[in-house]
Design a protein around this motif. Structure first.
Motif, mmCIF file in Angstrom:
data_model
loop_
_atom_site.group_PDB
_atom_site.id
_atom_site.type_symbol
_atom_site.label_atom_id
_atom_site.label_comp_id
_atom_site.label_asym_id
_atom_site.label_seq_id
_atom_site.Cartn_x
_atom_site.Cartn_y
_atom_site.Cartn_z
ATOM 1 N N THR A 534 40.778 50.588 25.322
ATOM 2 C CA THR A 534 41.761 49.632 24.814
ATOM 3 C C THR A 534 43.156 49.949 25.337
ATOM 4 O O THR A 534 43.886 49.063 25.792
ATOM 5 C CB THR A 534 41.760 49.636 23.278
ATOM 6 N N VAL A 535 43.542 51.222 25.272
ATOM 7 C CA VAL A 535 44.869 51.624 25.738
ATOM 8 C C VAL A 535 44.978 51.471 27.252
ATOM 9 O O VAL A 535 46.015 51.048 27.777
ATOM 10 C CB VAL A 535 45.174 53.071 25.298
ATOM 11 N N ALA A 536 43.906 51.806 27.979
ATOM 12 C CA ALA A 536 43.917 51.591 29.427
ATOM 13 C C ALA A 536 44.046 50.106 29.749
ATOM 14 O O ALA A 536 44.714 49.719 30.724
ATOM 15 C CB ALA A 536 42.641 52.154 30.053
ATOM 16 N N GLY A 537 43.423 49.239 28.937
ATOM 17 C CA GLY A 537 43.563 47.802 29.126
ATOM 18 C C GLY A 537 44.983 47.325 28.913
ATOM 19 O O GLY A 537 45.465 46.421 29.619
ATOM 20 N N LEU A 538 45.687 47.913 27.947
ATOM 21 C CA LEU A 538 47.101 47.596 27.754
ATOM 22 C C LEU A 538 47.913 47.974 28.986
ATOM 23 O O LEU A 538 48.781 47.204 29.428
ATOM 24 C CB LEU A 538 47.632 48.330 26.519
ATOM 25 N N ALA A 539 47.620 49.148 29.560
ATOM 26 C CA ALA A 539 48.308 49.556 30.789
ATOM 27 C C ALA A 539 48.030 48.563 31.916
ATOM 28 O O ALA A 539 48.937 48.200 32.684
ATOM 29 C CB ALA A 539 47.862 50.961 31.198
ATOM 30 N N GLY A 540 46.784 48.105 32.026
ATOM 31 C CA GLY A 540 46.445 47.134 33.062
ATOM 32 C C GLY A 540 47.160 45.810 32.878
ATOM 33 O O GLY A 540 47.622 45.193 33.856
ATOM 34 N N ALA A 541 47.270 45.331 31.629
ATOM 35 C CA ALA A 541 47.971 44.073 31.370
ATOM 36 C C ALA A 541 49.447 44.186 31.733
ATOM 37 O O ALA A 541 50.028 43.271 32.334
ATOM 38 C CB ALA A 541 47.805 43.686 29.903
ATOM 39 N N LEU A 542 50.083 45.290 31.365
ATOM 40 C CA LEU A 542 51.480 45.504 31.732
ATOM 41 C C LEU A 542 51.648 45.550 33.247
ATOM 42 O O LEU A 542 52.630 45.028 33.793
ATOM 43 C CB LEU A 542 51.984 46.806 31.104
ATOM 44 N N TYR A 543 50.683 46.169 33.917
ATOM 45 C CA TYR A 543 50.729 46.245 35.384
ATOM 46 C C TYR A 543 50.629 44.849 36.009
ATOM 47 O O TYR A 543 51.366 44.518 36.952
ATOM 48 C CB TYR A 543 49.586 47.129 35.875
ATOM 49 N N ALA A 544 49.736 44.015 35.482
ATOM 50 C CA ALA A 544 49.547 42.675 36.044
ATOM 51 C C ALA A 544 50.818 41.846 35.945
ATOM 52 O O ALA A 544 51.235 41.190 36.914
ATOM 53 C CB ALA A 544 48.397 41.972 35.327
ATOM 54 N N PHE A 545 51.458 41.866 34.780
ATOM 55 C CA PHE A 545 52.669 41.066 34.612
ATOM 56 C C PHE A 545 53.860 41.658 35.360
ATOM 57 O O PHE A 545 54.783 40.934 35.724
ATOM 58 C CB PHE A 545 52.995 40.927 33.122
ATOM 59 N N SER A 546 53.850 42.958 35.602
ATOM 60 C CA SER A 546 54.956 43.558 36.355
ATOM 61 C C SER A 546 54.875 43.220 37.843
ATOM 62 O O SER A 546 55.896 43.108 38.519
ATOM 63 C CB SER A 546 54.969 45.078 36.177
ATOM 64 N N LYS A 547 53.654 43.028 38.359
ATOM 65 C CA LYS A 547 53.470 42.730 39.782
ATOM 66 C C LYS A 547 53.369 41.239 40.066
ATOM 67 O O LYS A 547 53.571 40.805 41.209
ATOM 68 C CB LYS A 547 52.208 43.427 40.301
ATOM 69 N N GLY A 548 52.988 40.451 39.074
ATOM 70 C CA GLY A 548 52.852 39.022 39.282
ATOM 71 C C GLY A 548 51.534 38.612 39.910
ATOM 72 O O GLY A 548 51.297 37.428 40.139
ATOM 73 N N SER A 549 50.681 39.561 40.206
ATOM 74 C CA SER A 549 49.380 39.260 40.815
ATOM 75 C C SER A 549 48.431 40.406 40.519
ATOM 76 O O SER A 549 48.842 41.478 40.052
ATOM 77 C CB SER A 549 49.514 39.064 42.328
ATOM 78 N N ILE A 550 47.164 40.181 40.809
ATOM 79 C CA ILE A 550 46.143 41.197 40.547
ATOM 80 C C ILE A 550 45.039 41.051 41.588
ATOM 81 O O ILE A 550 44.759 39.949 42.062
ATOM 82 C CB ILE A 550 45.583 41.039 39.105
ATOM 83 N N SER A 551 44.423 42.160 41.958
ATOM 84 C CA SER A 551 43.356 42.147 42.964
ATOM 85 C C SER A 551 42.260 43.116 42.533
ATOM 86 O O SER A 551 42.463 43.944 41.633
ATOM 87 C CB SER A 551 43.918 42.564 44.328
ATOM 88 N N PRO A 552 41.066 43.058 43.166
ATOM 89 C CA PRO A 552 39.979 43.975 42.800
ATOM 90 C C PRO A 552 40.330 45.446 42.987
ATOM 91 O O PRO A 552 39.626 46.309 42.465
ATOM 92 C CB PRO A 552 38.841 43.550 43.738
ATOM 93 N N GLU A 553 41.397 45.743 43.735
ATOM 94 C CA GLU A 553 41.793 47.145 43.948
ATOM 95 C C GLU A 553 42.064 47.861 42.630
ATOM 96 O O GLU A 553 41.928 49.083 42.542
ATOM 97 C CB GLU A 553 43.029 47.182 44.844
ATOM 98 N N THR A 554 42.418 47.097 41.570
ATOM 99 C CA THR A 554 42.726 47.731 40.289
ATOM 100 C C THR A 554 41.497 48.333 39.620
ATOM 101 O O THR A 554 41.629 49.148 38.705
ATOM 102 C CB THR A 554 43.360 46.708 39.325
ATOM 103 N N LEU A 555 40.304 47.932 40.046
ATOM 104 C CA LEU A 555 39.075 48.508 39.489
ATOM 105 C C LEU A 555 38.391 49.457 40.456
ATOM 106 O O LEU A 555 37.288 49.931 40.186
ATOM 107 C CB LEU A 555 38.074 47.408 39.125
ATOM 108 N N SER A 556 39.024 49.757 41.576
ATOM 109 C CA SER A 556 38.357 50.505 42.641
ATOM 110 C C SER A 556 38.235 51.985 42.308
ATOM 111 O O SER A 556 38.888 52.503 41.390
ATOM 112 C CB SER A 556 39.132 50.346 43.957
ATOM 113 N N VAL A 557 37.409 52.663 43.098
ATOM 114 C CA VAL A 557 37.227 54.102 42.931
ATOM 115 C C VAL A 557 38.545 54.849 43.133
ATOM 116 O O VAL A 557 38.837 55.816 42.420
ATOM 117 C CB VAL A 557 36.166 54.619 43.928
ATOM 118 N N SER A 558 39.348 54.387 44.072
ATOM 119 C CA SER A 558 40.610 55.080 44.342
ATOM 120 C C SER A 558 41.522 55.072 43.125
ATOM 121 O O SER A 558 42.241 56.044 42.874
ATOM 122 C CB SER A 558 41.321 54.443 45.539
#
Length: 655
Positions: A534-558
């Motif tokens: 849940t907390v990691a999901g909050l970090a991801g949501a903040l990241y998406a709105f800060s960048k204005g876009s999202i790509s599969p790289e956010t779920l990648s192994v790296s």
């Protein structure tokens, strides 16, 4: 779909299985004896194909048109990679064998960065395609279809290498020692065997096999800088599915996975109940699906057995203590400084952007630390929940038409749902098998987002994910991020000092005793997975709105590996560790990448230096140093007159 096409695809699978087996066999040997999860093993594969390319260029003319130079170059390349592996083991890894296994993983990840930039410096960024194999350039006809002769050669190589390894491990004294060390390496050392040189020989052999696998790929595919990470993921899967430390298991798993991939390609697009299903797209994720099924059905792999517990405990778990007054004062000062940062850096707009990235990384690292440290569960796929939160926020705004504020509230629940499902399966396992199952689930989630073009945008991702109008000013969004990140960190900290947190740590430290007093350890771990997701999901949501876009790289192994590096760099056994590690790693990554073309090597070198100097992490070292200073201050304090017994009693209580 024809029978001849089916047979040819099966033969393609056999050729691919041989190449994959060579890499996985070396990785299995290294882990079985040294217990190192060698993240740099894919780099040895990559170096093997590059060295083979250079040797073929220099030696290819030997023997005229007979191709002697080509065939000599391949084993020479493997020997060169084996020598490189031995050098790395003696110079670096031998110094960290007594460190916890996860810190060894961090060191091998740093090696990946260093080796990648070393290859870039020596061979450049261009793909290098080697010549076709002399004597095997043509093809043979099989059921009316042409099949490459070189692939037939590769089909033979796999079983031959398997047989040679079996003879080496079962018919020689050295092989007996290796098998004994796989079962109980401390006992082998107690019997007087030079454990250090045994480890060196095993590591060199494992690197040689990976280098040979790379060299043999030269006529089939071009050498490129992405081969290391692409190869290590598949090799990990093969080793885990076959059973850690089992060479026959590695071959069986490589064969199983390669043939399933070949069948998926043969099937192509098939209609199932009127719905077209593209089986060929499953090749991106089929090995992780196989691994997930095998680990749920047989947790130790097809041919594996539970490893003997190590007598070396590494760093002892330190009890978590509530924050002291000085710590709270320092946190308050830091909080005020962060609130004032946009005003203090008014002339440098990038400072706010970087600060948002640092805070998002800190929240992501804290959520990962929650399950790795206090809960004792290692995750290699934590980016799944970060990515689910990011995609949840983007899709709620774009597809559902919800306002940004509602999406920011609901997106963490999307990640929580993913953690609810994945966590139930993951907590049934432990150790490296649990970590690899989390990796499998993360890769499955990545494959879905990468290929579902109509819903997630596929490889292009989603754009136009911007904050609400009142957050258009970057400073306002910065303060919102600061508030939510602070709330997330304080929430997880509060959970750790609640009855649930104490029960969770009891299950980590002594599962049998915790179970005996009525604690449902698995359920505690499952809830911990959901909270962290849940907390990691909050970090991801903040990241998406800060960048204005999202790509599969956010779920990648790296992304998952970055989280691991942050937690381990800061220190696994301190609550401040993930924050310190996230800030350090993200800042270093940003600073070094903007100042040199070879930023990976520099970043990897810095990480290696920090691992060698601070095996307990930066924050762990600072805490240890502060504790020593405090004890010295207490011992040096003057004894009040007439109260000579009090210091002695206090010292006795402290001891």
């Amino acid at each position: 779909m024809t029978f001849s096409g089916f047979v040819v695809q099966l033969l393609n699978g056999l050729a691919g299985a041989s190449s994959l087996f060579l890499v996985a066999a070396g990785l299995s040997l290294i882990f079985g004896v040294t217990r190192i999860v060698n993240f740099a093993h894919g780099s040895f594969f990559m170096v093997g194909i590059y060295v083979a390319y250079s040797l073929v260029e220099r030696l290819g003319s030997i023997g005229g048109g007979g191709g002697v130079g080509f065939w000599v170059s391949l084993p020479l390349a493997a020997l060169a990679v084996g020598a490189l592996g031995a050098l790395i083991e003696v110079v670096l890894l031998r110094r960290i064998y007594k460190a916890p296994e996860l810190f060894q993983l961090l060191a091998t990840f740093a090696l990946v960065l260093v080796i990648k930039d070393g290859v870039l410096w020596l061979w450049g960024a261009e793909e290098l395609l080697g010549p076709r194999a002399p004597g095997l350039k043509g093809s043979v006809e099989i059921l009316g279809r042409q099949f490459p002769a070189y692939d037939l050669f590769l089909i033979v190589v796999g079983p031959v290498v398997l047989g040679l390894l079996w003879l080496l491990l079962t018919k020689t004294r050295w092989g007996t020692l290796v098998r004994a060390a796989t079962q109980d390496r401390e006992m082998v050392s107690a019997l007087g065997v030079n454990q250090a040189w045994l480890f060196t020989a095993v590591f060199a052999l494992g690197a040689l096999l990976a280098g040979l696998g790379g060299a043999l790929q030269l006529p089939r595919e071009p050498a490129n800088l992405e081969m290391d990470l692409n190869t290590i993921g598949a090799a990990f899967v093969v080793v885990v599915v076959g059973g850690m430390g089992s060479i026959p298991g590695a071959y069986a798993a490589a064969l199983l996975i390669a043939e399933i991939k070949a069948i998926c390609i043969w099937l192509g697009v098939v209609e199932v109940f009127g719905i077209p299903v593209s089986f060929s797209k499953l090749t991106l994720v089929v090995e992780f699906l196989v691994m997930a099924v095998v680990l749920v059905w047989r947790p130790w792999g097809l041919f594996g057995r539970p490893q003997a517990p190590s007598r070396h405990l590494g760093l002892q778990e330190e009890p978590l203590r509530p924050a002291s007054r000085s710590y709270l004062m320092a946190a308050a000062v830091l909080g005020l400084a962060l609130v004032a940062l946009p005003w203090l850096t008014a002339g440098a707009p990038y400072a706010a952007v970087l600060a948002i990235d640092l805070m998002v990384a800190a929240l992501f690292a804290v959520s990962l630390h929650f399950i790795m440290g206090p809960a004792g569960m290692h995750s290699f796929g934590h980016a799944a929940y970060f990515g689910l939160g990011a995609y949840g926020a983007a899709l709620l705004v774009r597809s559902a038409g919800l306002p940004m504020e509602a999406a920011l509230v609901l997106a963490p629940l999307v990640a929580a749902l993913g953690a609810f499902v994945f966590g139930w399966f993951a907590v049934q396992l432990s150790g490296v098998y649990l970590a690899m199952l989390t990796l499998a689930f993360a890769q499955i989630a990545w494959a879905v987002t990468y290929q579902w073009d109509a819903f997630t945008g596929g490889s292009n991702g989603l754009t136009g994910v911007w904050p609400a109008a009142w957050l258009a000013d970057k400073r306002v969004y910065y303060w919102l991020t600061l508030a939510l990140v602070g709330a997330g960190i304080l929430f997880l900290r509060r959970v750790l000092f609640s009855p649930f947190g104490y029960a969770m740590r009891a299950g980590r430290d002594s599962p049998l005793r915790a179970d005996a007093i009525g604690i449902d350890v698995k359920r505690m771990q499952w809830v911990a997975f959901i909270l962290a997701g849940t907390v990691a999901g909050l970090a991801g949501a903040l990241y998406a709105f800060s960048k204005g876009s999202i790509s599969p790289e956010t779920l990648s192994v790296s992304r998952s590996v970055d989280g691991l590096v942050m937690v381990l760099l800061g220190g696994l056994q301190t609550l401040a560790g993930p924050v310190v590690g996230a800030v350090t790693f993200t800042w270093l990554h940003d600073t070094v990448a903007r100042n040199t073309d070879y930023w990976r090597a520099m970043l990897g070198g810095i990480i290696l230096l920090l691992v060698l100097l601070f095996p307990q992490g930066i924050a762990g070292f600072a805490q240890q140093l502060f504790g020593r200073f405090s004890r010295r201050t207490e011992r040096a304090a003057p004894v009040p007159a007439g109260d000579a017994l009090t210091p002695a009693l206090s010292q006795r209580e402290r001891e």
